[in-house]
Write a protein that holds these residues in place. Structure first.
Motif, PDB file in Angstrom:
ATOM      1  N   VAL A 132      54.787   7.156  26.487  1.00  0.00           N
ATOM      2  CA  VAL A 132      55.406   7.877  27.596  1.00  0.00           C
ATOM      3  C   VAL A 132      54.952   7.266  28.911  1.00  0.00           C
ATOM      4  CG1 VAL A 132      55.650  10.006  26.275  1.00  0.00           C
ATOM      5  CG2 VAL A 132      53.554   9.591  27.579  1.00  0.00           C
ATOM      6  N   GLN A 133      55.815   7.385  29.909  1.00  0.00           N
ATOM      7  CA  GLN A 133      55.527   6.791  31.212  1.00  0.00           C
ATOM      8  C   GLN A 133      54.835   7.763  32.155  1.00  0.00           C
ATOM      9  OE1 GLN A 133      56.104   3.484  31.766  1.00  0.00           O
ATOM     10  NE2 GLN A 133      56.676   3.529  29.592  1.00  0.00           N
ATOM     11  N   ASP A 134      55.075   9.049  31.976  1.00  0.00           N
ATOM     12  CA  ASP A 134      54.484  10.035  32.868  1.00  0.00           C
ATOM     13  C   ASP A 134      54.367  11.367  32.129  1.00  0.00           C
ATOM     14  OD1 ASP A 134      57.087  11.140  32.846  1.00  0.00           O
ATOM     15  OD2 ASP A 134      57.638  10.050  34.660  1.00  0.00           O
ATOM     16  N   GLU A 135      53.801  12.352  32.815  1.00  0.00           N
ATOM     17  CA  GLU A 135      53.559  13.642  32.163  1.00  0.00           C
ATOM     18  C   GLU A 135      54.856  14.361  31.820  1.00  0.00           C
ATOM     19  OE1 GLU A 135      50.935  17.727  32.694  1.00  0.00           O
ATOM     20  OE2 GLU A 135      50.522  15.959  33.924  1.00  0.00           O
ATOM     21  N   PRO A 190      40.872  17.498  34.952  1.00  0.00           N
ATOM     22  CA  PRO A 190      41.591  18.587  35.628  1.00  0.00           C
ATOM     23  C   PRO A 190      42.999  18.742  35.058  1.00  0.00           C
ATOM     24  CG  PRO A 190      41.382  16.677  37.071  1.00  0.00           C
ATOM     25  CD  PRO A 190      40.536  16.393  35.856  1.00  0.00           C
ATOM     26  N   PRO A 191      43.585  19.929  35.174  1.00  0.00           N
ATOM     27  CA  PRO A 191      44.882  20.184  34.540  1.00  0.00           C
ATOM     28  C   PRO A 191      46.032  19.341  35.103  1.00  0.00           C
ATOM     29  CG  PRO A 191      44.215  22.036  35.926  1.00  0.00           C
ATOM     30  CD  PRO A 191      43.024  21.144  35.799  1.00  0.00           C
ATOM     31  N   PHE A 219      49.758  23.694  26.706  1.00  0.00           N
ATOM     32  CA  PHE A 219      49.053  22.996  25.629  1.00  0.00           C
ATOM     33  C   PHE A 219      48.360  21.746  26.168  1.00  0.00           C
ATOM     34  CE2 PHE A 219      48.920  20.150  21.925  1.00  0.00           C
ATOM     35  CZ  PHE A 219      48.520  20.994  20.897  1.00  0.00           C
ATOM     36  N   LEU A 220      49.093  20.939  26.953  1.00  0.00           N
ATOM     37  CA  LEU A 220      48.529  19.692  27.466  1.00  0.00           C
ATOM     38  C   LEU A 220      47.440  19.962  28.491  1.00  0.00           C
ATOM     39  CD1 LEU A 220      48.527  16.644  27.488  1.00  0.00           C
ATOM     40  CD2 LEU A 220      50.435  16.689  29.109  1.00  0.00           C
ATOM     41  N   ALA A 221      47.638  20.971  29.338  1.00  0.00           N
ATOM     42  CA  ALA A 221      46.612  21.298  30.333  1.00  0.00           C
ATOM     43  C   ALA A 221      45.317  21.733  29.656  1.00  0.00           C
ATOM     44  CB  ALA A 221      47.123  22.387  31.275  1.00  0.00           C
TER      45      ALA A 221
END
Length: 478
Positions: free
Chosen positions: A396-399, A449-450, A438-440
């Motif tokens: 993936v390139q970004d969040e 940090p989230p 979930f990712l945070a």
């Protein structure tokens, strides 16, 4: 032909009676669980759901949990022509399975015609009875109807089955006759535990959900009020090779202002058609033999260290997978259902049975978050073994792209950035049902940090096969 209609019985109590207010509430709850509608990237599509498990409390309590299931249906709106709806009889006793004699059910959003041809296919079965009184005031079926009308429109017919004293085999037999193909959706209506404390409900429901995901067919009413229809439906879902996907889980204490002394548990699960069904069925058959051996090995290791009697050490020749390299996590929960230790490996580097036993020892005595396990905790200890499939990188390139690619309820996730690494098993989706949440939480576990993201942050995902010893118990779970 009978042209009578069953009118709405719980409108104004379980959900709004005024059509505009009802549509507004449905739309808000569906939009709260729907994936974001950004132009890019789009979430990875899931297979078509063949069966859904949904709760049936008032919308203020369980509506968002139910909405998580109904929100999976819009892409298949044009395909679904019939909904087979099964729920438990709360108001009047039913000997087996009750069919209504009316030709339509009604809600504030309009009439839904019943599938009279499908009803005729069932009437020669001894467990089927034709009776309107049990349906007249029953909420377990009715509360699902406005959701169906909102997501499917008026292009479907309904087959409502109210289940009382029917056995799992009798439910499965009736359901098999109307299972159909892509045109048929099966909907099972059930809440989970009733009127336990918040902590007790969380512990019991966690185990119940694990058992449902393992296709248990001996659930009891204390675990799920819809156990009678659910047991039979799970037997048939396993037979057809469906794959379960946990969507959302909570209880009535989780709503704003919800009291925690007496709560009701809710879950929504999608059972999806799987193109690899033959291989999946073969895997499940093998797992039915493998799971108890691994759980026994984990428990033997812990009991031996505590100097307590326990199951014998497993024979490595008892299953061919035991001597092959395997990656596992062993999770321990105390008598109240709280995590008591969890240790595992992400890569297969030693024989599976050796990995499970070593991780069981470490979870009990070496997890730095907990004191070593004591002998007095042994009687209430619950053991769970998760076998990890090989992880695959997520390029993936970004969040935003990562969040769109994640599959809630399916993916375990590994996050790595420089010297930091953390993982969540797929079971964590029950506590963090949204990808962003979930990712945070996983970032927090890794000490980040989230809102952190970096170009060199790496994500990998994996699936697990999860074995909870209560799923293999010969007697009912407490």
């Amino acid at each position: 032909m009978n042209t009578s209609t069953r009118p709405a019985a719980v409108a104004g109590a379980f959900y709004p009676a005024e059509p505009q207010a009802l549509r507004g509430l449905l739309d808000r709850q569906l939009s709260s669980v729907a994936p974001p509608s950004e132009p890019r990237p789009q979430p990875q599509p899931h297979p078509r759901p063949k069966m859904l498990l949904v709760p049936h409390a008032g919308y203020v309590y369980s509506g968002e949990v139910a909405a998580a299931a109904f929100a999976t249906l819009p892409p298949w709106r044009e395909q679904i022509e019939r909904v087979v709806l099964l729920g438990p009889a709360h108001r009047l006793p039913v000997r087996g399975i009750a069919l209504p004699t009316v030709s339509a059910f009604e809600t504030p959003l309009g009439r839904i015609p019943l599938d009279l041809d499908a009803m005729a296919l069932l009437k020669d079965l001894p467990q089927i009875e034709s009776a309107d009184p049990p349906h007249a005031q029953e909420h377990s079926l009715e509360v699902q109807l406005p959701f169906l009308q909102r997501v499917l429109g008026d292009g479907f017919k309904l087959l409502p089955l109210l289940v009382g004293g029917a056995s799992p085999a009798q439910v499965a037999q009736a359901l098999e006759r109307v299972w159909g193909g892509d045109e048929t959706l099966v909907l099972i209506s059930s809440d989970l535990s009733h009127f336990l404390s918040y902590e007790q409900a969380h512990a019991r429901d966690r185990v119940t959900v694990e058992r449902i995901l393992q296709f248990a067919t001996d659930l009891v009413g204390e675990q799920a009020c819809g156990a009678a229809p659910l047991n039979g439906a799970l037997a048939l879902a396993a037979r057809h090779g469906l794959r379960p996907r946990l969507l959302r889980q909570r209880n009535s204490g989780d709503i704003p202002g919800g009291e925690h002394r007496r709560v009701v548990g809710y879950v929504s699960i999608a059972f999806e058609a799987d193109p690899a069904a033959p291989a999946l069925l073969e895997q499940r058959s093998a797992d039915q033999r493998l799971g108890p051996i691994l759980l026994s090995g984990a428990r033997h290791t812990i009991a031996h260290r505590l100097g307590l009697p326990g199951p014998p050490a497993p024979d490595e020749g008892a299953h061919p997978a035991l001597s092959r390299p395997g990656a596992s996590f062993v999770s321990l929960h105390d008598a109240g259902g709280q995590l008591r230790g969890c240790v595992g490996r992400l890569q297969a580097q030693r024989p599976l049975i050796e990995d499970v036993c070593a991780n069981a020892f470490a979870a009990a005595f070496c997890d730095s978050r907990f004191a070593p396990l004591r002998a007095e905790e042994w009687p209430g200890l619950q053991v769970e073994v998760s076998l990890l499939e090989p992880a695959e990188p997520m390029p993936v390139q970004d969040e935003a792209e990562a969040l769109a690619a994640l599959r809630p309820g399916i993916d375990g996730l590994i996050l790595a950035w420089r010297d930091r690494q953390a993982t969540f098993l797929p079971q964590v989706w029950a506590q963090c049902p949204r990808p962003a949440q979930f990712l945070a939480a996983l970032k927090h576990k890794a000490g980040l940090p989230p809102d952190f993201w970096a170009a060199d942050l790496r994500l990998s995902r994996y699936r697990v096969r999860c074995f909870n010893e209560l799923a293999y118990a010969s007697e009912d779970a407490p």
